[in-house]
Design a protein around this motif. Structure first.
Motif, PDB file in Angstrom:
ATOM      1  N   ILE A 230      46.658  41.507  59.112  1.00 53.29           N
ATOM      2  CA  ILE A 230      47.568  41.372  57.853  1.00 53.29           C
ATOM      3  C   ILE A 230      48.958  40.946  58.394  1.00 53.29           C
ATOM      4  O   ILE A 230      49.711  41.678  59.150  1.00 53.29           O
ATOM      5  N   ALA A 231      49.278  39.767  57.698  1.00 62.45           N
ATOM      6  CA  ALA A 231      50.936  39.443  58.275  1.00 62.45           C
ATOM      7  C   ALA A 231      51.629  39.046  56.766  1.00 62.45           C
ATOM      8  O   ALA A 231      51.062  38.883  55.749  1.00 62.45           O
ATOM      9  N   SER A 235      47.286  36.402  55.786  1.00 56.57           N
ATOM     10  CA  SER A 235      46.456  37.449  56.513  1.00 56.57           C
ATOM     11  C   SER A 235      45.131  36.501  56.837  1.00 56.57           C
ATOM     12  O   SER A 235      44.886  35.719  56.062  1.00 56.57           O
ATOM     13  N   LYS A 236      44.421  36.987  57.788  1.00 56.19           N
ATOM     14  CA  LYS A 236      43.250  36.248  58.057  1.00 56.19           C
ATOM     15  C   LYS A 236      42.234  37.164  58.564  1.00 56.19           C
ATOM     16  O   LYS A 236      42.422  38.441  58.946  1.00 56.19           O
ATOM     17  N   ILE A 252      44.371  34.121  53.835  1.00 61.51           N
ATOM     18  CA  ILE A 252      44.694  34.644  52.521  1.00 61.51           C
ATOM     19  C   ILE A 252      46.131  34.737  52.194  1.00 61.51           C
ATOM     20  O   ILE A 252      46.915  35.178  53.157  1.00 61.51           O
ATOM     21  N   ARG A 253      46.622  33.782  51.319  1.00 59.07           N
ATOM     22  CA  ARG A 253      47.919  33.823  51.239  1.00 59.07           C
ATOM     23  C   ARG A 253      48.633  34.501  49.962  1.00 59.07           C
ATOM     24  O   ARG A 253      48.912  34.134  48.965  1.00 59.07           O
ATOM     25  N   GLU A 254      48.470  35.967  50.231  1.00 57.36           N
ATOM     26  CA  GLU A 254      49.033  36.711  49.265  1.00 57.36           C
ATOM     27  C   GLU A 254      49.936  37.547  49.757  1.00 57.36           C
ATOM     28  O   GLU A 254      50.046  37.837  51.169  1.00 57.36           O
ATOM     29  N   GLY A 267      36.796  41.474  49.341  1.00 59.94           N
ATOM     30  CA  GLY A 267      35.877  40.263  48.736  1.00 59.94           C
ATOM     31  C   GLY A 267      35.779  39.090  49.705  1.00 59.94           C
ATOM     32  O   GLY A 267      34.600  38.816  49.621  1.00 59.94           O
ATOM     33  N   LYS A 268      36.622  38.791  50.479  1.00 59.37           N
ATOM     34  CA  LYS A 268      36.519  37.766  51.561  1.00 59.37           C
ATOM     35  C   LYS A 268      35.189  38.022  52.443  1.00 59.37           C
ATOM     36  O   LYS A 268      34.195  37.602  52.799  1.00 59.37           O
TER      37      LYS A 268
END
Length: 680
Positions: A230-231, A235-236, A252-254, A267-268
């Motif tokens: 998580i960044a 996040s990946k 994930i670009r949130e 979910g991923k």
């Protein structure tokens, strides 16, 4: 400590810059400092281009598609100290350049290398299919480059991508077409730096994290671990099996503060599991800002698994200050970067780097072609070779000088023998004259004729290196006194008579040399008294019969066959049988050729059974009596071996050298040369 064992890792995530300074120990990494800094502004605006990742045309699902629920607030939130207490305060005069310069100048060491990350926001990832592993390395890279460049519309150079292949003949390629932010920032402060540091790695975040987990946890080949990082920017999720990347879902670009972020990640994971990319049994390692979001309980509850944990470094592999232990998972990317640099030769590590060519070329001290390297190597090795040759030649010269001096000394030491031999010849001549006179005086006296003939034959059989000074009658026999060069000649002489005894053998000095005075009493000269009164028959026909010649020829042939049989027995190591056969041939006076050769082989037999003194006597006599014999060199070789076996190394070395000088290329000469070396 060498700069190769000291590393400063820089990692950028939006406006957060983390620095990790570490050193390489004996199989472990020691972390000296781990700090977070807040940049004045992002190093480069995030592009709107989506990361190119092969998904086989499958749609991306949101959290609501998986859970069927609307957005809800999560209890996890960022620690308020994330942006303040652990970051450097930014003053109005600070800039990104001054922050980086301050980090470099405040490093715990003066000499070190540095490494940077390639943020996932500017990294293009491509999954490679079959058809690459069968190619050679150069052809494989060309094919991957052509494929990646085509997908990016020919917008990258050859140094802007790298790739790796898995054991399943698939792989991933990583490319960057916008430049490396931290490298550009470092280049901008070069003028203000007193010293330049060496860039050793530009590593994508995904590779750093997978290498770190594989190095730290050492998973089995079938163990599946999902890395959730998580960044701020992205996040990946990284799916690994046996520590090797198998799937890289889209990032994930949130926003990290979003209440929906953790749900989206779950979910991923469930979506990838529905596609068969994740088995039922797996574990989750959380890195980055996960600990600040208290994500572990949420994933355990939502995924209904217990194998969820924040990254924890093994103490035998990482050493760090106690105050950094709790926040170490936030430094997972720079830690993975350090692992990749320090343990690049480890088979568990995926070697990957996107350092630009212009930096590699600038960091080289000088460029030189292969023949230049060869020439420099020769120039460096030539003095060593010359010095080695000079040392060897000097040793050889010294050895030859010492051997020459020894030989000259040996020759000088043997000069006393020459006059003694002359004296012996004179004595022998006088003895023969006296015997002739005695024969003339005692004409018709068969006893003394037979006795004297027996004495002469006995002296010859015992060895010519003795002489008599007196013969006197004593009853039916006689007594003899005389001298010999060797102690054993008197017993040999006595053994030639049916009944004789040695009264005494006394060593005395004559002309500086030791000889042996002896006295022998012969009680019985012949077994048969008729020998003193022979019956002489005058043959009617003096011409020899024709059959005599054929008989002599047959005897020669018999001697030849017998000699070959004896040699065969010797080769079969039946030394006692061979010795008896050679002695039988030697007693045959008619065939002088094989009789002489057999005497040499008698000495060899004595040597082979370990009777070295007897071998020395027999072979010495043979060499003295037969200097021109074809068996001479062989006799000298066995005599030298016998000397060596009795610790008479100087005598052995003298004979070996003589053999080599006479016949250096023969089989005997080559063996003598080897035995000389063994005596050194």
């Amino acid at each position: 400590m060498s700069s190769k064992k000291k590393l400063l890792v820089l990692n950028v995530d939006d406006i957060e810059l983390t620095s990790l300074f570490c050193t390489l120990g004996q199989g472990f990494i020691e972390i000296e400092s781990a700090d977070k800094h807040k940049l004045v502004e992002p190093l480069k605006e995030t592009t709107n281009e989506s990361l190119t990742l092969e998904t086989n045309g499958q749609p991306t699902l949101s959290a609501e598609d998986i859970f069927g629920s609307s957005e809800k607030d999560l209890t996890a939130s960022l620690d308020s100290s994330l942006a303040t207490s652990t970051e450097s305060e930014i003053s109005e005069e600070q800039s990104n350049e001054s922050i980086l310069l301050s980090i470099l100048e405040s490093a715990p060491a003066k000499n070190f290398n540095y490494s940077v990350n390639l943020p996932s926001s500017i990294t293009h990832v491509f999954q490679l299919r079959n058809g690459y592993k069968a190619l050679k390395k150069s052809a494989r890279r060309k094919k991957v480059y052509a494929e990646v460049n085509e997908r990016l519309n020919n917008q990258i150079a050859n140094d802007q991508f790298d790739y790796f292949l898995t054991e399943e003949n698939t792989g991933f390629a990583f490319a960057n077409k916008t430049g490396i932010p931290l490298v550009n920032l470092y280049e901008s402060i070069q003028k203000g730096m007193k010293k330049r540091f060496r860039l050793v790695s530009v590593l994508p975040d995904e590779i750093a994290l997978s290498n770190l987990v594989r190095f730290n946890y050492n998973p089995s080949d079938d163990e599946v671990i999902i890395i959730v990082h998580i960044a701020f920017e992205e996040s990946k999720i990284i799916i690994t099996q046996g520590g090797q990347i198998t799937q890289l879902p889209l990032p994930i670009r949130e926003d990290v503060n979003s209440n929906q972020l953790l749900k989206t990640i779950v979910g991923k994971i469930l979506y990838e599991q529905s596609l068969g990319n994740i088995p039922d049994q797996y574990s989750v390692i959380l890195t980055g800002k996960a600990i600040s979001l208290n994500a572990c309980p949420f994933f355990q509850q939502t995924l209904e698994i217990t194998e969820v944990a924040y990254f924890t470094a093994r103490p035998e592999l990482f050493r760090f200050p106690e105050e950094t232990e709790k926040s170490l998972s936030e430094f997972a990317v720079p830690l993975g970067n350090a692992v990749t640099v320090f343990f690049a030769d480890d088979k568990k590590i995926t070697p990957l780097s996107l350092i630009p060519d212009y930096i590699n070329q600038r960091q080289q001290v000088f460029k030189i072609a292969w023949h230049g390297y060869l020439l420099l190597t020769l120039i460096f090795l030539m003095p060593i070779w010359i010095n080695n040759q000079y040392t060897n030649k000097s040793k050889t010269k010294t050895n030859f000088t010492q051997k020459k001096a020894y030989l000259e000394q040996s020759i000088d030491g043997l000069k006393w023998v020459e006059p003694l031999l002359d004296s012996l010849k004179i004595q022998t001549k006088l003895g023969k004259q006296k015997l002739e006179l005695l024969e003339s005086l005692s004409k018709g006296t068969h006893r003394w004729s037979y006795s004297l003939d027996k004495i002469i034959r006995a002296i010859h059989e015992a060895g010519d290196d003795l002489w008599l000074t007196e013969i006197s009658s004593q009853g039916d026999g006689f007594q003899m006194t005389g001298f010999s060069l060797y102690r054993n000649r008197a017993p040999r002489l006595a053994a030639q008579f049916p009944s004789a005894s040695v009264e005494n053998v006394t060593p005395i000095e004559i002309r500086g040399s030791t000889v042996y005075q002896f006295k022998i009493v012969v009680e019985k000269v012949a077994e048969d008294e008729k020998s003193f009164n022979p019956v002489i028959k005058i043959p009617i026909q003096a011409t020899p019969k024709k059959s005599d010649k054929s008989s002599a020829s047959k005897k020669v042939k018999n001697s030849s066959a017998l000699f070959q049989a004896a040699v065969k027995l010797f080769d079969q190591k039946k030394y006692d049988e061979a010795l008896a056969t050679f002695e039988e041939i030697a007693d045959r006076k008619a065939d002088q050729k094989y009789a002489v050769k057999s005497k040499c082989w008698i000495g060899k037999c004595h040597f082979s059974v370990g009777d070295y003194p007897e071998a020395i006597e027999v072979l010495t006599t043979f060499i003295e009596e037969n200097p021109q014999s074809e068996e001479n060199l062989s006799a000298m070789l066995f005599l030298a071996k016998a000397y060596a076996a009795t610790n008479r190394n100087n005598d052995a070395r003298t004979l070996f050298l003589s053999i080599v000088k006479q016949s250096p290329t023969s089989e005997v000469g080559l063996e003598a040369a080897q035995l000389i070396a063994a005596l050194q």
